[in-house]
Scaffold this motif. Structure first.
Motif, mmCIF file in Angstrom:
data_model
loop_
_atom_site.group_PDB
_atom_site.id
_atom_site.type_symbol
_atom_site.label_atom_id
_atom_site.label_comp_id
_atom_site.label_asym_id
_atom_site.label_seq_id
_atom_site.Cartn_x
_atom_site.Cartn_y
_atom_site.Cartn_z
ATOM 1 N N PRO A 1 -17.664 -12.193 -0.454
ATOM 2 C CA PRO A 1 -17.335 -11.773 0.968
ATOM 3 C C PRO A 1 -18.171 -10.537 1.138
ATOM 4 O O PRO A 1 -18.856 -10.074 0.313
ATOM 5 C CB PRO A 1 -15.690 -11.118 0.493
ATOM 6 C CG PRO A 1 -15.497 -11.043 -0.728
ATOM 7 C CD PRO A 1 -16.404 -12.098 -1.595
ATOM 8 N N PHE A 2 -18.179 -10.433 2.351
ATOM 9 C CA PHE A 2 -18.683 -8.809 2.994
ATOM 10 C C PHE A 2 -17.840 -8.133 3.579
ATOM 11 O O PHE A 2 -16.860 -8.458 4.536
ATOM 12 C CB PHE A 2 -19.612 -9.683 4.099
ATOM 13 C CG PHE A 2 -20.715 -8.599 4.384
ATOM 14 C CD1 PHE A 2 -21.639 -8.091 3.744
ATOM 15 C CD2 PHE A 2 -20.198 -7.874 5.620
ATOM 16 C CE1 PHE A 2 -22.668 -7.166 4.535
ATOM 17 C CE2 PHE A 2 -21.061 -6.753 6.418
ATOM 18 C CZ PHE A 2 -22.163 -6.527 5.736
ATOM 19 N N TYR A 3 -17.801 -6.929 3.054
ATOM 20 C CA TYR A 3 -16.932 -5.828 3.369
ATOM 21 C C TYR A 3 -17.610 -5.136 4.682
ATOM 22 O O TYR A 3 -18.639 -4.265 4.461
ATOM 23 C CB TYR A 3 -16.412 -4.885 2.263
ATOM 24 C CG TYR A 3 -15.603 -5.667 1.340
ATOM 25 C CD1 TYR A 3 -14.118 -5.254 1.166
ATOM 26 C CD2 TYR A 3 -16.109 -6.664 0.233
ATOM 27 C CE1 TYR A 3 -13.289 -5.691 0.240
ATOM 28 C CE2 TYR A 3 -15.339 -7.144 -0.647
ATOM 29 C CZ TYR A 3 -13.931 -6.602 -0.531
ATOM 30 O OH TYR A 3 -13.163 -7.310 -1.553
ATOM 31 N N PHE A 4 -16.994 -5.277 5.584
ATOM 32 C CA PHE A 4 -17.552 -4.450 6.995
ATOM 33 C C PHE A 4 -16.339 -3.426 7.247
ATOM 34 O O PHE A 4 -15.535 -3.624 7.655
ATOM 35 C CB PHE A 4 -17.762 -5.639 8.027
ATOM 36 C CG PHE A 4 -18.153 -5.010 9.282
ATOM 37 C CD1 PHE A 4 -19.198 -4.299 9.468
ATOM 38 C CD2 PHE A 4 -17.591 -5.467 10.693
ATOM 39 C CE1 PHE A 4 -19.808 -3.821 10.607
ATOM 40 C CE2 PHE A 4 -18.099 -4.875 11.765
ATOM 41 C CZ PHE A 4 -19.258 -4.322 11.759
ATOM 42 N N GLY A 5 -17.217 -2.122 7.706
ATOM 43 C CA GLY A 5 -16.526 -1.087 8.162
ATOM 44 C C GLY A 5 -17.174 0.106 8.609
ATOM 45 O O GLY A 5 -18.275 -0.243 8.961
ATOM 46 N N LYS A 6 -16.554 1.165 8.748
ATOM 47 C CA LYS A 6 -17.338 2.440 9.479
ATOM 48 C C LYS A 6 -18.775 2.706 8.808
ATOM 49 O O LYS A 6 -19.511 2.690 9.535
ATOM 50 C CB LYS A 6 -16.639 3.707 9.115
ATOM 51 C CG LYS A 6 -17.099 4.748 9.923
ATOM 52 C CD LYS A 6 -16.290 6.118 9.441
ATOM 53 C CE LYS A 6 -16.949 7.213 10.347
ATOM 54 N NZ LYS A 6 -16.437 8.723 9.863
ATOM 55 N N GLU A 7 -18.958 2.675 7.489
ATOM 56 C CA GLU A 7 -20.058 2.943 6.836
ATOM 57 C C GLU A 7 -21.283 1.879 7.384
ATOM 58 O O GLU A 7 -22.579 2.148 7.718
ATOM 59 C CB GLU A 7 -20.192 3.175 5.593
ATOM 60 C CG GLU A 7 -21.440 3.561 4.604
ATOM 61 C CD GLU A 7 -21.323 3.942 3.461
ATOM 62 O OE1 GLU A 7 -22.233 4.114 2.621
ATOM 63 O OE2 GLU A 7 -20.269 4.100 2.810
#
Length: 228
Positions: free
Chosen positions: A63-69
């Motif tokens: 998976p790919f974790y996508f957030g603020k950073e």
């Protein structure tokens, strides 16, 4: 669509039922292009509105974790939504082909430890070894082991202690370099468990670790959406 042609039947979508001619005219390349960026615009808006929000974008391997950073990193030059989408797609693609970037990389299995006490929640862990790079995905604990001892380290603490040996992939995942033996043994000595000659097993009791209170979540107060 091929089955609809063979069966001379309608095609069912979330928007309704269509014959082949109508489906082909509505769901064309223009529709695909417009919808390519739609979900990214929604995610971008959510993260900008609530910086604690993150999303898990599934890949066929990792998976790919996508957030603020990640959003801030991909948006430094104020790209268009098309370019931002392509960057996220490339991030997802990279995570599917880590074996071509990191030689001899291993993918530790995420395991869950059950508690006898129903008032305590189960917790998850990865067993990390020395000698080769490994993928680190968010769990409650990282386990290390030597011939005689086991160490249990909260995930975020392990990241903090070894940040200079990590390559960050996305919002929450890393790849370890080969951890030097001396550093590995020092971590075990610092965080080792009592009676640690007994090996923890998936969903089985060992050296009183089953009744360990689960720590604060890896991402406290964060909101997560998972997309398939």
């Amino acid at each position: 669509m091929a089955l609809a042609k063979l069966n001379d039947s309608e095609i069912e979508t979330y928007e309704g039922h269509y014959n082949i001619e109508t489906f082909s005219s509505l769901f064309n390349l223009q529709w695909a292009y417009e919808n390519k960026t739609l979900n990214i615009e929604v995610l971008k808006g959510l993260i900008e509105k609530d910086s604690a929000s993150s999303a898990i974008l599934n890949g066929y391997n990792t998976p790919f974790y996508f957030g603020k950073e990640v959003l801030e990193n991909y948006s430094k030059d104020h790209p268009s939504i098309d370019i931002l989408t392509d960057r996220i797609i490339n991030g997802i693609r990279r995570n599917q082909h880590l074996t071509s970037e990191f030689e001899n990389i291993e993918f530790p299995t995420k395991m869950e430890m059950e508690n006898d006490d129903p008032s305590l929640k189960n917790w998850t862990f990865l067993l990390i070894q020395k000698g080769f790079p490994q993928l680190l995905s968010p769990v409650d604990f990282i386990f290390l082991r030597s011939e005689k001892d086991f160490a249990r380290i909260p995930y975020e603490k392990f990241i903090e202690e070894n940040f200079n040996l990590l390559t960050k992939l996305d919002e929450k995942q890393f790849v370890t370099d080969i951890i030097p033996t001396d550093d590995y043994l020092k971590l075990i000595d610092q965080f080792k468990l009592e009676n640690s000659a007994e090996q923890p097993q998936k969903k089985e009791s060992t050296h009183d670790i089953r009744n360990t209170q689960k720590p604060d979540p890896v991402t406290p107060k964060n909101k997560w959406w998972k997309f398939w």
